[in-house]
Design an enzyme around this catalytic site. Structure first.
Site, PDB file in Angstrom:
ATOM      1  N   PRO A  89      34.302  38.275  35.384  1.00  0.00           N
ATOM      2  CA  PRO A  89      34.882  37.271  36.290  1.00  0.00           C
ATOM      3  C   PRO A  89      35.113  37.837  37.689  1.00  0.00           C
ATOM      4  CG  PRO A  89      36.086  37.376  34.214  1.00  0.00           C
ATOM      5  CD  PRO A  89      35.157  38.549  34.236  1.00  0.00           C
ATOM      6  N   GLU A 116      40.113  41.484  27.363  1.00  0.00           N
ATOM      7  CA  GLU A 116      40.476  41.303  28.773  1.00  0.00           C
ATOM      8  C   GLU A 116      39.497  42.003  29.706  1.00  0.00           C
ATOM      9  OE1 GLU A 116      42.557  38.768  27.691  1.00  0.00           O
ATOM     10  OE2 GLU A 116      42.827  39.144  29.818  1.00  0.00           O
ATOM     11  N   ASP A 169      10.491  24.046  41.360  1.00  0.00           N
ATOM     12  CA  ASP A 169      11.884  24.056  40.913  1.00  0.00           C
ATOM     13  C   ASP A 169      12.744  23.931  42.175  1.00  0.00           C
ATOM     14  OD1 ASP A 169      14.401  24.671  40.136  1.00  0.00           O
ATOM     15  OD2 ASP A 169      13.814  26.241  38.742  1.00  0.00           O
TER      16      ASP A 169
HETATM   17  O1  LIG Z   1      33.529  38.219  30.493  1.00  0.00           O
HETATM   18  C1  LIG Z   1      33.731  37.164  31.084  1.00  0.00           C
HETATM   19  N1  LIG Z   1      34.802  36.423  30.785  1.00  0.00           N
HETATM   20  C2  LIG Z   1      35.770  36.863  29.803  1.00  0.00           C
HETATM   21  C3  LIG Z   1      37.108  37.005  30.437  1.00  0.00           C
HETATM   22  C4  LIG Z   1      37.772  35.862  30.824  1.00  0.00           C
HETATM   23  C5  LIG Z   1      39.054  35.987  31.349  1.00  0.00           C
HETATM   24  C6  LIG Z   1      39.614  37.229  31.486  1.00  0.00           C
HETATM   25  C7  LIG Z   1      41.029  37.358  31.912  1.00  0.00           C
HETATM   26  N2  LIG Z   1      41.101  37.425  33.370  1.00  0.00           N
HETATM   27  C8  LIG Z   1      42.475  37.419  33.755  1.00  0.00           C
HETATM   28  C9  LIG Z   1      42.547  37.202  35.211  1.00  0.00           C
HETATM   29  N3  LIG Z   1      41.693  36.424  35.885  1.00  0.00           N
HETATM   30  C10 LIG Z   1      42.078  36.466  37.178  1.00  0.00           C
HETATM   31  C11 LIG Z   1      43.173  37.278  37.253  1.00  0.00           C
HETATM   32  N4  LIG Z   1      43.417  37.699  36.020  1.00  0.00           N
HETATM   33  C12 LIG Z   1      38.924  38.363  31.145  1.00  0.00           C
HETATM   34  C13 LIG Z   1      37.638  38.249  30.622  1.00  0.00           C
HETATM   35  C14 LIG Z   1      32.816  36.707  32.107  1.00  0.00           C
HETATM   36  C15 LIG Z   1      31.730  37.480  32.407  1.00  0.00           C
HETATM   37  S1  LIG Z   1      30.774  36.828  33.590  1.00  0.00           S
HETATM   38  C16 LIG Z   1      31.762  35.454  33.773  1.00  0.00           C
HETATM   39  N5  LIG Z   1      31.530  34.425  34.646  1.00  0.00           N
HETATM   40  C17 LIG Z   1      32.414  33.435  34.667  1.00  0.00           C
HETATM   41  N6  LIG Z   1      33.485  33.402  33.858  1.00  0.00           N
HETATM   42  C18 LIG Z   1      33.772  34.406  32.965  1.00  0.00           C
HETATM   43  O2  LIG Z   1      34.766  34.320  32.234  1.00  0.00           O
HETATM   44  C19 LIG Z   1      32.855  35.502  32.907  1.00  0.00           C
END
Ligand SMILES: O=C(NCc1ccc(CNCc2ncc[nH]2)cc1)c1csc2nc[nH]c(=O)c12
Length: 246
Positions: A89, A116, A169
């Site tokens: 993320p 996480e 595309d």
């Molecule tokens: O591994 C992934 N997600 C698992 C995941 C989801 C939430 C958290 C917790 N984060 C806590 C936080 N966020 C902001 C501040 N603190 C950790 C891991 C992922 C890989 S690429 C991608 N692209 C778009 N969305 C996604 O979730 C992903």
């Protein structure tokens, strides 16, 4: 191209490696597809891949060693210079340009996290770049990795039928797609636009371009910001707006 994924759920990747255009590319050997599960590189009885976070807080963090050994196994299998990408993320946004860039690589290692996330020291020592597929919360990196795999494989030469389809595309030329129709000509009282039945290919080309421009302006005006319109495109967009009373 050689692709390897590092994931606790390798069976998920059958969705791209065993189906459709991407599955065919793998079947034809245009792409090799391997996977390595960090759980296979644990040395304790419970095959532990995660642990509690230093500093406390909710959730668990993926341990370095199993991931590092799974990545090492992937590196050993692939052509020497592999790009190692962690789906996260916190990554930069994956887009068409990035798909084109990654399609030039000889080999890719995609690391998908769960929990996480992973110990930061793994990122520092093993990862070349982090990619996100958008601002929404997924349960892990696997689906994001599959999005990257699908988009990249489609850009490899020889994967799509006639090369043009990749160019057509419309994301390739920065527009949304035009409407599509197929038989029957009338379905529950809804008819196909006459222009598409006219056999007048120039008229059809202009209609499709007009629709693509109009829909892009209506639904994704941001895509038009970075794009200079040709004289024809400006004319067609004006026509669309008149027809839509915009
Ligand atoms: O591994 C992934 N997600 C698992 C995941 C989801 C939430 C958290 C917790 N984060 C806590 C936080 N966020 C902001 C501040 N603190 C950790 C891991 C992922 C890989 S690429 C991608 N692209 C778009 N969305 C996604 O979730 C992903």
């Amino acid at each position: 191209m050689q692709i390897a994924v590092v994931s606790l759920f390798p069976e998920m990747f059958g969705a791209v490696s065993e189906h459709g255009v991407t599955g065919r590319a793998v079947g034809q050997g245009l792409v090799t597809f391997g996977h390595h599960n960090p759980r296979d590189y644990t040395d304790d009885r419970h095959r532990t891949v995660d642990d509690r976070p230093f500093g406390g807080g909710p959730g668990m963090v993926m341990k370095i060693a199993p991931l590092q050994q799974a990545i090492a196994a992937a590196r050993a299998q692939l052509a020497p210079v592999a790009r190692v990408i962690y789906l996260s993320p916190q990554g930069t946004r994956f887009d068409h340009a990035k798909a084109l860039e990654l399609a030039q690589a000889q080999s890719l290692i995609l690391v998908a996290g769960r929990y996480e996330g992973v110990d930061e020291r793994l990122l520092e020592s093993e990862i070349d770049e982090e990619l996100s597929i958008g601002d929404y919360v997924l349960s892990g990196g696997e689906l994001a990795a599959m999005v990257v795999v699908d988009a990249v494989i489609r850009q490899l030469p020889g994967v799509l039928g006639h090369e043009l389809s990749a160019l057509e595309d419309s994301f390739a030329d920065g527009l949304l797609d035009c409407p599509h129709y197929t038989r029957p000509e009338v379905y529950q009282g809804r008819a196909v636009p006459d222009v598409l039945l006219s056999g007048d290919h120039e008229r059809i080309r202009r209609w499709r371009l007009k629709q693509a421009l109009g829909r892009t302006q209506q639904r994704r005006p941001d895509l038009l910001e970075g794009r200079t319109l040709t004289a024809e495109e400006q004319e067609l967009l004006a026509l669309y707006r008149q027809e839509q009373d915009l």
